[in-house]
Design a protein around this motif. Sequence first.
Motif, PDB file in Angstrom:
ATOM      1  N   LEU A 353       0.839  -1.199   0.000  1.00 13.00           N
ATOM      2  CA  LEU A 353       0.000   0.000   0.000  1.00 13.00           C
ATOM      3  C   LEU A 353       0.877   1.254   0.000  1.00 13.00           C
ATOM      4  CD1 LEU A 353      -3.044   0.640   2.342  1.00 13.00           C
ATOM      5  CD2 LEU A 353      -1.159   2.256   2.306  1.00 13.00           C
ATOM      6  N   ARG A 354       1.865   1.298   0.891  1.00 15.72           N
ATOM      7  CA  ARG A 354       2.719   2.478   1.008  1.00 15.72           C
ATOM      8  C   ARG A 354       3.571   2.688  -0.244  1.00 15.72           C
ATOM      9  NH1 ARG A 354       1.190   0.565   5.631  1.00 15.72           N
ATOM     10  NH2 ARG A 354       1.289   1.722   7.599  1.00 15.72           N
ATOM     11  N   LEU A 371      -4.092  12.465  -0.398  1.00 13.72           N
ATOM     12  CA  LEU A 371      -3.430  11.282   0.153  1.00 13.72           C
ATOM     13  C   LEU A 371      -4.293  10.553   1.167  1.00 13.72           C
ATOM     14  CD1 LEU A 371      -0.995   9.435   0.541  1.00 13.72           C
ATOM     15  CD2 LEU A 371      -0.039  11.131   2.123  1.00 13.72           C
ATOM     16  N   GLU A 372      -4.932  11.273   2.076  1.00 11.73           N
ATOM     17  CA  GLU A 372      -5.719  10.598   3.112  1.00 11.73           C
ATOM     18  C   GLU A 372      -6.838   9.767   2.497  1.00 11.73           C
ATOM     19  OE1 GLU A 372      -7.874  11.433   7.409  1.00 11.73           O
ATOM     20  OE2 GLU A 372      -7.837  13.053   5.921  1.00 11.73           O
ATOM     21  N   ASP A 377      -9.151   4.557   1.095  1.00 15.87           N
ATOM     22  CA  ASP A 377      -9.792   3.723   0.081  1.00 15.87           C
ATOM     23  C   ASP A 377      -8.990   2.445  -0.148  1.00 15.87           C
ATOM     24  OD1 ASP A 377     -11.752   5.629  -0.213  1.00 15.87           O
ATOM     25  OD2 ASP A 377     -10.959   6.461  -2.086  1.00 15.87           O
ATOM     26  N   ARG A 378      -7.686   2.587  -0.277  1.00 19.92           N
ATOM     27  CA  ARG A 378      -6.839   1.431  -0.529  1.00 19.92           C
ATOM     28  C   ARG A 378      -6.845   0.476   0.669  1.00 19.92           C
ATOM     29  NH1 ARG A 378      -2.140   0.112  -3.555  1.00 19.92           N
ATOM     30  NH2 ARG A 378      -1.527  -1.986  -2.861  1.00 19.92           N
ATOM     31  N   PHE A 379      -6.818   1.031   1.881  1.00 17.62           N
ATOM     32  CA  PHE A 379      -6.811   0.177   3.065  1.00 17.62           C
ATOM     33  C   PHE A 379      -8.098  -0.639   3.161  1.00 17.62           C
ATOM     34  CE2 PHE A 379      -7.044  -1.092   7.469  1.00 17.62           C
ATOM     35  CZ  PHE A 379      -5.729  -1.414   7.763  1.00 17.62           C
ATOM     36  N   VAL A 385     -11.329  -3.296   6.195  1.00 14.88           N
ATOM     37  CA  VAL A 385     -11.669  -2.535   7.395  1.00 14.88           C
ATOM     38  C   VAL A 385     -11.520  -1.052   7.072  1.00 14.88           C
ATOM     39  CG1 VAL A 385     -11.114  -2.111   9.818  1.00 14.88           C
ATOM     40  CG2 VAL A 385     -10.783  -4.402   8.858  1.00 14.88           C
ATOM     41  N   ALA A 386     -12.455  -0.228   7.542  1.00 13.32           N
ATOM     42  CA  ALA A 386     -12.378   1.216   7.316  1.00 13.32           C
ATOM     43  C   ALA A 386     -11.462   1.854   8.360  1.00 13.32           C
ATOM     44  CB  ALA A 386     -13.765   1.843   7.387  1.00 13.32           C
TER      45      ALA A 386
END
Length: 492
Positions: A353-354, A371-372, A377-379, A385-386
């Motif tokens: 992800l990073r 970015l946030e 969204d990607r996480f 999990v949100a």
Amino acid sequence: MTKDAFAEVMAIARQTVALEQVMGRLGWDQETQMPQGAAEQRGEEMAALEGVLHARRSDPRLGELLAEAVAPDPAAAAQLREVARAHARAVKVPGPLAQEIARVTSVAQGIWAEARAREDVAAFLPTLAEVVRLKREEGAALAQGGDAYDALADDYEPGLKGVDIAAMFGAMRPRLVTLRERILGAARQPRPLEGSFGADTQLRLARRLATVFGYDWSRGRMDIAVHPFSSGSGNDVRITTRVNEADPFNCFYSTIHEVGHAAYEQGVDPDYLLTPIGRGASMGVHESQSRICENQLGRSRAFTGWLYGEMRDRFGEFGAGTAEDFFATVNRVQPGFIRTEADEVHYNLHIMLRFDLERALISGALEVADLEAAWNDRFLTDFGVAVDRPSHGMLQDVHWSVGLFGYFPTYTLGNLYAGCLHRAMREDLPGLEDDLAQGDLSSATGWLREKVHRHGALYEPRELIAQAIGGEPSEGPLLDYLETKFGAIYGL
């Protein structure tokens, strides 16, 4: 003439390395001891030191000496290789830019820490935008028409390209995701650790663990930091950890992880002290040392059996049942938010992800203002999990605030190397399991010192690992290890 040129190169290099250590000590102080009000001044101090270092690394006279110098032996050749590499990078980056990056990232670290504590992304975004702008400029200067992200990543893992990283992740991801899904769907699920574990007792056991894993306290110390790290080389190598009274594993395994880094630096051949090869070969190799200590050794069935006894002696009965139950709890797989607390199955998904996000930031495909949302969204896609708060999302890691773009992939590369080293170590040390069960890491740490630590940066990173394992490194041993270990724990 050439012999004199080599001697002069080394005289310059030794002073440069010594100054780098001084700068590193300022960084350690900033994260552990520095008063909050000193942040702006520290930024100026760091910029001043970086100006001196940049001038030394980019000095035209050094370039002339490198052209003349002839190495009398392989170690000397490696010294020249490292000095030439640093010189080639430094001459591409304007001195004022190097100083401004040092100043801004020093100040940014404190701004990030405060924003993280307050869960305030907006307070950090302007500073992060400035860091990203400067790192884009640096990457472009280094790349000279090539890929800026590759140029930045080269500082942490020489020769590694974004396309190589993407290929590594592409090879690993399918098996990791399949294993994750099988584990989360398994009928057998280990219980989480419950209870309260006093901070002072945790820290005493953490010191014991550091000693067990080979940390030389006469050349180091341990302090508390928001984000655990190791700092220094040679005869001054310091570690940090953190304490959560509800989660002692955070303290214990952060400590073991940082000792893996520190023992590497302490184990380099003393003849290389304060020279360009008197430190770890790369961040990928460095991570292999921290991760093999933390995971393959520290989370093994044999060692957790010993740790279970140590915890019972200090905390009394804490509800873990048997040593086998404790082993499963230590290795419990859950899709948590925090990379540094992630289990071995999820950890590399955090890195993927990073990598994708920071690569997009440097290329300009992603802006800091977005970015946030991109992270969240990607996480959700990757972990199901949100993200519930910024400190569990884009504010959790210190890396981007201090400009470490290109660093994150070395964590997974380190895991890959650790898997290969662990397989070779097990083949060479048939009695290792019995040693671990007694809390005796001497055979394992001795093997690592002989195969990896003592060489410092004598060899290129991949060459060093290939020599240690007797073949080319690949992702196979790591994935095999994970499937075997977690298959047994979860009854797959």
